[in-house]
Design an enzyme around this catalytic site. Structure first.
Site, PDB file in Angstrom:
ATOM      1  N   LYS A  36       0.740  -1.232  -0.087  1.00 48.38           N
ATOM      2  CA  LYS A  36       0.239   0.042  -0.099  1.00 48.38           C
ATOM      3  C   LYS A  36       1.007   1.277  -0.077  1.00 48.38           C
ATOM      4  CE  LYS A  36      -0.228  -0.107   5.187  1.00 48.38           C
ATOM      5  NZ  LYS A  36      -0.972  -0.541   6.145  1.00 48.38           N
ATOM      6  N   TYR A 269      15.631  30.115   7.217  1.00 48.74           N
ATOM      7  CA  TYR A 269      14.364  31.056   7.562  1.00 48.74           C
ATOM      8  C   TYR A 269      14.637  31.163   9.141  1.00 48.74           C
ATOM      9  CZ  TYR A 269      12.254  30.133   3.010  1.00 48.74           C
ATOM     10  OH  TYR A 269      12.190  30.317   1.788  1.00 48.74           O
TER      11      TYR A 269
HETATM   12  C1  LIG Z   1      -0.281  -1.697   6.877  1.00 48.83           C
HETATM   13  C2  LIG Z   1      -0.974  -2.707   7.280  1.00 48.83           C
HETATM   14  C3  LIG Z   1      -0.329  -4.120   7.621  1.00 48.83           C
HETATM   15  C4  LIG Z   1       1.220  -4.155   7.477  1.00 48.83           C
HETATM   16  O1  LIG Z   1       1.643  -3.412   8.600  1.00 48.83           O
HETATM   17  P1  LIG Z   1       3.369  -3.383   8.875  1.00 48.83           P
HETATM   18  O2  LIG Z   1       3.442  -3.029  10.175  1.00 48.83           O
HETATM   19  O3  LIG Z   1       4.298  -2.231   8.036  1.00 48.83           O
HETATM   20  O4  LIG Z   1       3.881  -4.706   8.592  1.00 48.83           O
HETATM   21  C5  LIG Z   1      -0.828  -5.130   7.933  1.00 48.83           C
HETATM   22  N1  LIG Z   1      -2.284  -5.034   8.102  1.00 48.83           N
HETATM   23  C6  LIG Z   1      -2.958  -3.989   7.827  1.00 48.83           C
HETATM   24  C7  LIG Z   1      -4.494  -4.009   8.022  1.00 48.83           C
HETATM   25  C8  LIG Z   1      -2.345  -2.957   7.640  1.00 48.83           C
HETATM   26  O5  LIG Z   1      -3.098  -1.650   7.464  1.00 48.83           O
END
Ligand SMILES: *Cc1c(COP(=O)(O)O)cnc(C)c1O
Length: 381
Positions: A36, A269
């Protein structure tokens, strides 16, 4: 290192990803590679292709549109997408593209049923139960109602309930009692669903932290994201190196300018950093517009010519200034390693997370599309 004349690049080492993935599959159950958010900033299409070549039967994405993107790029393997808002037209598309979808309520189940009828194919469904994260997932008070409705839809031949799943709140903290509690609630959900005559073949609970550290939470499938990219899920579990992981992303910029400043000169800045003695400074052409966190201003360091150099003053949108010291051999065009594996003395994403009061996940994921990704295959020593 690849010769590049662009001002910055994110090198993504696909060999590190393969190695991390192998490390995770050693846990003993199949591992879904979570890709994702553009594979946590590493590039979803390329990482997906690499993971499939490494034997990944499962990929996971949050958004329906992310699943559609991967299918458009040619991915044909098993894939789960779990998050959408009501009415998303990509739901129908996902069913037509043989993407598994998750339901978290009566409403989402009804949407999937309607889309399945419309697409004239059985939807492959994973029922997500809330076991204590109190985020996504069917609330315990609604389990029986949703389980019953899902069982009916399965009887009607509209959906196949292939999975039951949930997500842990504190897998990065092995001492947290909620891990065992959530596991027990998850087992309860499996039993209650079974009492309706439904025993989905794929029960999954573990994320990276649990995959590395809680064999009891593995069930039939692990879902691993951050560890695939070689970043520790949390310092409480140990560093990447301690966990046997290799960070896959190295952010490299090239020095744009080198100059000398006098005592009293205020840098960046607001003039929050003032030179107390004559010094050389270097202009690094990346900033928060590229995802480099402004919150790390005045604390962060980078590696130039084998030496750590501190960021002076405020990190701006496109650039930041670093201290090259009273003498320097650095020249415009030299590589600046913003973060990487740490093997050459450079900071890691975990260091940047500490400097900006966040987690390693956010550091790599926020590196923006403004930074081109360069894919390399470099075996670790
Ligand atoms: C992002 C996510 C994962 C992966 O989690 P990690 O800690 O990056 O391994 C697994 N399950 C769900 C539902 C997630 O949203």
């Amino acid at each position: 290192m690849t010769v590049s004349l662009s001002r910055a690049r994110a090198q993504v080492n696909l060999s590190a990803i393969a190695r991390n993935y192998r490390r995770l599959t050693a846990c003993g159950v199949p591992v879904m590679g979570v890709v994702k958010a553009d594979a946590y900033g590493h590039g979803a299409v390329e990482v997906a292709r690499a993971l499939r070549a490494d034997g990944a039967d499962w990929l996971g994405v949050a958004l329906l549109s992310e699943a559609v993107q991967l299918r458009a790029a040619g991915d044909r393997g098993r894939m789960l997408a779990w998050l959408w808002a009501p009415g998303d037209p990509a739901l129908l598309e996902c069913l037509e593209l043989d993407v598994d979808v998750s339901v978290s309520s009566e409403e989402t189940l009804a949407e999937v049923v309607a889309a399945a009828v419309q697409s004239e194919r059985r939807a492959r469904v994973h029922i997500k139960v809330d076991t204590g994260l109190n985020r996504n997932g069917v609330a315990r008070s609604e389990w029986t109602r949703v389980f019953q409705a899902a069982e009916r839809a399965q009887q009607d031949g509209v959906i196949d309930i292939v999975g039951l799943w949930s997500h842990l709140a504190s897998a990065d903290d092995p001492s947290d009692a909620s891990n065992a509690e959530q596991r027990q609630v998850f087992r309860d959900a499996c039993d209650i669903l079974a009492s309706f005559g439904v025993e989905p073949p794929i029960r999954h609970l573990a994320n990276s932290g649990a995959t590395l550290n809680q064999p009891e939470s593995l069930f039939d499938l692990a879902r691993a994201g951050i560890a695939v990219y070689g970043v520790s899920p949390g310092e409480g579990l140990g560093s990447s190196a301690e966990l046997g992981l290799v960070p896959a992303m190295t952010l490299v910029a090239r020095l744009a300018h080198v100059k000398h400043i006098d005592p009293g000169a205020r840098v960046s800045y607001g003039g929050t950093w003032v030179a107390s003695e004559p010094t050389w400074i270097g202009l690094v052409p990346v900033g928060y517009g590229d995802g480099v966190p402004r919150a790390a201003s005045s604390r962060a360091e980078v590696l130039i010519g084998g030496r750590r150099c501190r960021v002076l003053g405020v990190i701006a949108m496109d650039q930041m200034v670093v201290d090259l010291g009273p003498e320097t051999e650095s020249r415009p065009g030299d590589d600046v390693i913003v973060f990487g594996t740490g093997d050459r003395g450079e900071p890691t994403a975990a260091d940047w997370a500490r400097w900006s009061d966040t987690i390693g996940y956010e550091i790599v994921t926020r590196i923006s599309p403004r930074i081109p990704r360069h894919y390399v295959t470099v075996e670790a020593d």
